[in-house]
Design a protein around this motif. Structure first.
Motif, PDB file in Angstrom:
ATOM      1  N   ALA A 155     -36.361   5.102 -27.873  1.00 50.04           N
ATOM      2  CA  ALA A 155     -37.814   4.723 -27.663  1.00 50.04           C
ATOM      3  C   ALA A 155     -38.020   3.118 -27.723  1.00 50.04           C
ATOM      4  O   ALA A 155     -39.199   2.790 -27.142  1.00 50.04           O
ATOM      5  N   PHE A 156     -37.394   2.457 -28.722  1.00 48.00           N
ATOM      6  CA  PHE A 156     -37.607   0.993 -28.780  1.00 48.00           C
ATOM      7  C   PHE A 156     -37.286   0.177 -27.307  1.00 48.00           C
ATOM      8  O   PHE A 156     -38.153  -0.501 -26.995  1.00 48.00           O
ATOM      9  N   GLY A 157     -36.546   0.708 -26.666  1.00 49.07           N
ATOM     10  CA  GLY A 157     -36.265   0.056 -25.389  1.00 49.07           C
ATOM     11  C   GLY A 157     -37.288   0.371 -24.421  1.00 49.07           C
ATOM     12  O   GLY A 157     -37.771  -0.751 -23.501  1.00 49.07           O
ATOM     13  N   ILE A 158     -37.854   1.764 -24.442  1.00 52.44           N
ATOM     14  CA  ILE A 158     -38.881   1.838 -23.561  1.00 52.44           C
ATOM     15  C   ILE A 158     -40.011   0.993 -23.953  1.00 52.44           C
ATOM     16  O   ILE A 158     -40.588   0.392 -22.927  1.00 52.44           O
ATOM     17  N   LEU A 159     -40.474   1.355 -25.103  1.00 50.78           N
ATOM     18  CA  LEU A 159     -41.530   0.457 -25.714  1.00 50.78           C
ATOM     19  C   LEU A 159     -41.430  -1.246 -25.210  1.00 50.78           C
ATOM     20  O   LEU A 159     -42.478  -2.022 -25.113  1.00 50.78           O
ATOM     21  N   GLY A 160     -40.157  -1.607 -25.587  1.00 49.89           N
ATOM     22  CA  GLY A 160     -39.796  -2.729 -25.238  1.00 49.89           C
ATOM     23  C   GLY A 160     -39.980  -3.154 -23.667  1.00 49.89           C
ATOM     24  O   GLY A 160     -40.390  -4.485 -23.663  1.00 49.89           O
ATOM     25  N   VAL A 161     -39.515  -2.292 -23.077  1.00 46.50           N
ATOM     26  CA  VAL A 161     -39.764  -2.797 -21.430  1.00 46.50           C
ATOM     27  C   VAL A 161     -41.331  -2.758 -21.177  1.00 46.50           C
ATOM     28  O   VAL A 161     -41.620  -3.733 -20.329  1.00 46.50           O
ATOM     29  N   VAL A 162     -42.177  -1.884 -21.770  1.00 43.69           N
ATOM     30  CA  VAL A 162     -43.626  -1.921 -21.488  1.00 43.69           C
ATOM     31  C   VAL A 162     -44.087  -3.118 -21.989  1.00 43.69           C
ATOM     32  O   VAL A 162     -44.924  -3.889 -21.255  1.00 43.69           O
ATOM     33  N   GLN A 163     -43.589  -3.696 -23.194  1.00 39.59           N
ATOM     34  CA  GLN A 163     -44.127  -4.706 -23.980  1.00 39.59           C
ATOM     35  C   GLN A 163     -43.880  -6.172 -23.363  1.00 39.59           C
ATOM     36  O   GLN A 163     -44.697  -7.032 -23.112  1.00 39.59           O
ATOM     37  N   THR A 164     -42.831  -6.212 -22.836  1.00 36.37           N
ATOM     38  CA  THR A 164     -42.046  -7.390 -22.090  1.00 36.37           C
ATOM     39  C   THR A 164     -42.122  -7.436 -20.614  1.00 36.37           C
ATOM     40  O   THR A 164     -41.402  -8.377 -20.101  1.00 36.37           O
ATOM     41  N   VAL A 188     -41.585  -5.117 -31.426  1.00 42.70           N
ATOM     42  CA  VAL A 188     -41.847  -3.731 -31.157  1.00 42.70           C
ATOM     43  C   VAL A 188     -41.016  -2.871 -32.182  1.00 42.70           C
ATOM     44  O   VAL A 188     -39.845  -3.197 -32.637  1.00 42.70           O
ATOM     45  N   LEU A 189     -41.782  -1.754 -32.677  1.00 44.51           N
ATOM     46  CA  LEU A 189     -41.321  -1.005 -33.765  1.00 44.51           C
ATOM     47  C   LEU A 189     -40.754  -1.964 -34.828  1.00 44.51           C
ATOM     48  O   LEU A 189     -39.723  -1.420 -35.235  1.00 44.51           O
ATOM     49  N   GLY A 190     -41.113  -2.990 -35.079  1.00 47.01           N
ATOM     50  CA  GLY A 190     -40.757  -3.805 -36.275  1.00 47.01           C
ATOM     51  C   GLY A 190     -39.536  -4.845 -35.899  1.00 47.01           C
ATOM     52  O   GLY A 190     -39.062  -5.434 -36.785  1.00 47.01           O
ATOM     53  N   LEU A 191     -39.138  -4.757 -34.691  1.00 43.25           N
ATOM     54  CA  LEU A 191     -37.928  -5.491 -34.238  1.00 43.25           C
ATOM     55  C   LEU A 191     -38.112  -6.556 -33.229  1.00 43.25           C
ATOM     56  O   LEU A 191     -39.269  -6.075 -32.149  1.00 43.25           O
ATOM     57  N   ARG A 192     -37.880  -7.683 -33.193  1.00 44.24           N
ATOM     58  CA  ARG A 192     -38.105  -8.740 -32.196  1.00 44.24           C
ATOM     59  C   ARG A 192     -37.186  -8.056 -30.742  1.00 44.24           C
ATOM     60  O   ARG A 192     -36.103  -7.798 -30.912  1.00 44.24           O
ATOM     61  N   THR A 193     -37.894  -8.416 -29.870  1.00 44.55           N
ATOM     62  CA  THR A 193     -36.997  -7.931 -28.465  1.00 44.55           C
ATOM     63  C   THR A 193     -37.420  -9.096 -27.192  1.00 44.55           C
ATOM     64  O   THR A 193     -38.501  -9.719 -27.370  1.00 44.55           O
ATOM     65  N   VAL A 232     -31.000  -3.100 -22.429  1.00 43.17           N
ATOM     66  CA  VAL A 232     -29.754  -2.748 -23.185  1.00 43.17           C
ATOM     67  C   VAL A 232     -29.948  -1.353 -24.278  1.00 43.17           C
ATOM     68  O   VAL A 232     -29.089  -0.745 -24.167  1.00 43.17           O
ATOM     69  N   SER A 233     -31.261  -1.564 -24.723  1.00 44.43           N
ATOM     70  CA  SER A 233     -31.458  -0.704 -26.044  1.00 44.43           C
ATOM     71  C   SER A 233     -31.735   0.816 -24.950  1.00 44.43           C
ATOM     72  O   SER A 233     -31.311   1.838 -25.869  1.00 44.43           O
ATOM     73  N   ILE A 234     -32.464   0.699 -24.180  1.00 42.56           N
ATOM     74  CA  ILE A 234     -32.454   1.974 -23.319  1.00 42.56           C
ATOM     75  C   ILE A 234     -30.926   2.798 -23.111  1.00 42.56           C
ATOM     76  O   ILE A 234     -30.882   3.991 -23.096  1.00 42.56           O
ATOM     77  N   ILE A 235     -30.074   1.831 -22.599  1.00 44.73           N
ATOM     78  CA  ILE A 235     -28.949   2.348 -22.186  1.00 44.73           C
ATOM     79  C   ILE A 235     -28.174   2.906 -23.242  1.00 44.73           C
ATOM     80  O   ILE A 235     -27.729   3.978 -23.246  1.00 44.73           O
ATOM     81  N   TRP A 236     -28.297   1.915 -24.196  1.00 43.88           N
ATOM     82  CA  TRP A 236     -27.491   2.553 -25.610  1.00 43.88           C
ATOM     83  C   TRP A 236     -28.117   3.671 -26.254  1.00 43.88           C
ATOM     84  O   TRP A 236     -27.563   4.663 -26.579  1.00 43.88           O
ATOM     85  N   ALA A 268     -29.017 -19.954 -27.920  1.00 47.38           N
ATOM     86  CA  ALA A 268     -28.450 -19.252 -27.309  1.00 47.38           C
ATOM     87  C   ALA A 268     -28.562 -17.836 -27.837  1.00 47.38           C
ATOM     88  O   ALA A 268     -27.851 -16.649 -27.624  1.00 47.38           O
ATOM     89  N   ASN A 269     -29.651 -17.503 -28.553  1.00 47.07           N
ATOM     90  CA  ASN A 269     -30.173 -15.991 -28.940  1.00 47.07           C
ATOM     91  C   ASN A 269     -30.781 -15.592 -28.136  1.00 47.07           C
ATOM     92  O   ASN A 269     -31.855 -15.355 -27.749  1.00 47.07           O
ATOM     93  N   PHE A 270     -29.802 -15.173 -26.804  1.00 44.51           N
ATOM     94  CA  PHE A 270     -30.345 -14.659 -25.569  1.00 44.51           C
ATOM     95  C   PHE A 270     -31.063 -13.316 -25.747  1.00 44.51           C
ATOM     96  O   PHE A 270     -31.587 -12.950 -24.812  1.00 44.51           O
ATOM     97  N   LEU A 271     -30.635 -12.565 -27.158  1.00 40.01           N
ATOM     98  CA  LEU A 271     -31.269 -11.014 -27.054  1.00 40.01           C
ATOM     99  C   LEU A 271     -32.573 -11.349 -27.865  1.00 40.01           C
ATOM    100  O   LEU A 271     -33.184 -10.146 -28.339  1.00 40.01           O
ATOM    101  N   ASN A 272     -32.892 -12.354 -28.207  1.00 42.26           N
ATOM    102  CA  ASN A 272     -34.044 -12.781 -28.907  1.00 42.26           C
ATOM    103  C   ASN A 272     -34.151 -11.814 -30.447  1.00 42.26           C
ATOM    104  O   ASN A 272     -35.090 -11.571 -30.815  1.00 42.26           O
ATOM    105  N   PHE A 273     -33.033 -11.930 -31.010  1.00 46.05           N
ATOM    106  CA  PHE A 273     -32.959 -11.238 -32.450  1.00 46.05           C
ATOM    107  C   PHE A 273     -33.464 -11.836 -33.585  1.00 46.05           C
ATOM    108  O   PHE A 273     -33.685 -13.336 -33.270  1.00 46.05           O
ATOM    109  N   SER A 274     -34.060 -11.180 -34.624  1.00 49.89           N
ATOM    110  CA  SER A 274     -34.590 -11.917 -35.722  1.00 49.89           C
ATOM    111  C   SER A 274     -33.639 -11.089 -36.615  1.00 49.89           C
ATOM    112  O   SER A 274     -32.609 -10.537 -36.676  1.00 49.89           O
ATOM    113  N   MET A 275     -33.633 -11.870 -38.066  1.00 52.79           N
ATOM    114  CA  MET A 275     -32.747 -11.251 -39.022  1.00 52.79           C
ATOM    115  C   MET A 275     -32.940  -9.732 -39.128  1.00 52.79           C
ATOM    116  O   MET A 275     -31.948  -9.057 -39.610  1.00 52.79           O
TER     117      MET A 275
END
Length: 161
Positions: A27-36, A49-54, A61-65, A106-113
């Motif tokens: 769900a995070f991946g699908i909403l992330g694709v829609v948002q980005t 998205v859902l409290g996580l940066r993406t 990658v989230s959709i796949i996993w 180099a934070n290519f996946l746009n992670f936050s803590m």
């Protein structure tokens, strides 16, 4: 022989946890694709998205996993066992790697803590599910019990000899 419980009574609980984690990630991946959608693949602009940066790459990658974990929970058996062990290790390694790269270009996946922490928690849950969802025959369970108790197998011989 690995010292992993076979046919553990809590196997359905851990299978459910792994499936729920997979569904959340999906769900995070699908909403992330829609948002980005329409943004660069590795953008670092701070979309949440859902409290996580993406970004788009992390969402894909989230959709796949997420699909892998959810399908593994549906299929079950030792396929799920291996998928959960692998996914748990991947989430922990990715979390560690992205924590090192957190405040760099180099934070290519746009992670936050918070994304790193969620990756660790999901990795630990998937790894634990992988430890408790191994399936085997009654002979496998018996062999595991002997292994745990350090009992040597007594060879069976025929009395007719």
């Amino acid at each position: 022989m690995a010292h992993i419980p076979i046919n553990h009574p809590l196997r359905p609980l851990w299978r459910t946890f792994a499936g729920l984690i997979g569904l959340y990630i999906l769900a995070f991946g699908i909403l992330g694709v829609v948002q980005t959608a329409g943004e660069p693949l590795f953008a670092q602009d701070g979309k949440w998205v859902l409290g996580l940066r993406t970004n788009l790459a992390f969402a894909i990658v989230s959709i796949i996993w997420g699909a892998v974990l959810a399908i593994g929970a549906v299929v079950g058996g030792n396929i799920e066992h291996m998928l959960n062990l692998g996914a748990g290790l991947v989430f922990i390694v990715v979390g560690l790697t992205m924590m090192v790269l957190l405040r760099t270009d180099a934070n290519f996946l746009n992670f936050s803590m918070s994304t790193v922490i969620v990756s660790f928690v999901f990795g630990l849950f998937a790894l634990t599910a992988g430890f408790y969802d191994k399936v085997g025959s009654s002979e496998d369970v018996e062999a595991e019990a002997r292994f745990r108790r350090h009992i040597e197998a007594v060879p069976t011989t025929s009395r007719d000899e």
